[in-house]
Design an enzyme around this catalytic site. Structure first.
Site, PDB file in Angstrom:
ATOM      1  N   HIS A 120      -8.037  -0.452   7.236  1.00  0.00           N
ATOM      2  CA  HIS A 120      -8.276  -1.701   7.972  1.00  0.00           C
ATOM      3  C   HIS A 120      -8.912  -2.708   7.011  1.00  0.00           C
ATOM      4  O   HIS A 120      -9.847  -2.361   6.291  1.00  0.00           O
ATOM      5  CB  HIS A 120      -9.194  -1.431   9.174  1.00  0.00           C
ATOM      6  CG  HIS A 120      -9.364  -2.631  10.029  1.00  0.00           C
ATOM      7  ND1 HIS A 120      -8.433  -3.006  10.982  1.00  0.00           N
ATOM      8  CD2 HIS A 120     -10.321  -3.582  10.052  1.00  0.00           C
ATOM      9  CE1 HIS A 120      -8.826  -4.127  11.556  1.00  0.00           C
ATOM     10  NE2 HIS A 120      -9.975  -4.504  11.011  1.00  0.00           N
ATOM     11  N   ASN A 175       0.834  -1.213   0.000  1.00  0.00           N
ATOM     12  CA  ASN A 175       0.000   0.000   0.000  1.00  0.00           C
ATOM     13  C   ASN A 175       0.864   1.255   0.000  1.00  0.00           C
ATOM     14  O   ASN A 175       0.577   2.209  -0.721  1.00  0.00           O
ATOM     15  CB  ASN A 175      -0.927   0.009   1.216  1.00  0.00           C
ATOM     16  CG  ASN A 175      -2.156  -0.835   0.987  1.00  0.00           C
ATOM     17  OD1 ASN A 175      -3.044  -0.447   0.229  1.00  0.00           O
ATOM     18  ND2 ASN A 175      -2.198  -1.998   1.606  1.00  0.00           N
TER      19      ASN A 175
END
Ligand code: GRF
Length: 190
Positions: free
Chosen positions: A106, A16
């Protein structure tokens, strides 16, 4: 307009983090100033500099104590902190210094599968064990109660009958890579 500056905190592979670095590399509005890791052997520690972004490694004790982290963030004039797989509790002094300026991703649809012990593969294992038909990702502000900050955006994916840990992890990563940078961009520039 001055560019908004991001610090990305990551502890692992950092796919990411790299994806965010790549997304903003030619941006006139947003810049990734540095990556901070608490793990010297994390893959991101070598890959971020290859992508032109410096990495600072701090010990867990230094992260908890926060002084050096805050100093670096102030010195680099950081506007927002992005948590991208950062497996360490964020100290209170950091929330106080960056109120509503810390964004986490998350790998579940919060409030489901959040809270104590719910990180990484643990989340997906619990989702599979409960035979969920849908999972997804949540991008949210972080407050002192880690997974309970204001939700910015959620994206979901369907689970198939023979879903495995690996296939679910892959689906979640795809969602994260597709949406995290644009959600950051929209949030910072709104
Ligand atoms: C992601 O699934 C993220 O949601 C979670 O940790 C994982 C990090 O993956 N918090 P990567 O290191 O960015 O590949």
């Amino acid at each position: 307009m001055e560019k908004k500056k991001l610090a990305i905190f990551a502890s692992g592979t950092g796919s990411n983090a790299l994806n965010i670095i790549d997304f903003f590399k030619d941006s006139e509005e947003i810049e990734v100033a540095f990556v901070l890791s608490n793990k010297q052997d994390a893959k991101i520690v070598t890959t971020a500099p290859e992508a032109g972004v410096p990495v600072y490694v701090f010990s867990n004790a230094e992260v908890e104590e926060a002084g050096k982290v805050l100093e670096l963030c102030f010195e680099q004039q950081i506007d927002y902190i992005i948590l991208a797989g950062f497996l360490r509790k964020i100290p209170l002094s950091l929330f106080l210094a960056f109120p509503n300026k810390i964004i986490n991703i998350h790998p579940s649809l919060l409030p489901k599968y959040g809270g104590q012990g719910m990180y990484g593969a643990n989340v997906h294992k619990a989702v599979l064990a409960n035979n969920e038909k849908v999972s997804g990702i949540t991008i949210h502000f972080v407050n002192a109660e880690f997974d309970k900050g204001e939700i910015i955006a959620q994206f979901s994916c369907d689970l198939v009958e023979n879903e495995t840990l690996e296939s679910l992890q892959e689906k979640i990563h795809q969602l994260e890579h597709a949406h995290f940078p644009t959600v950051i961009q929209n949030t910072l520039l709104q």
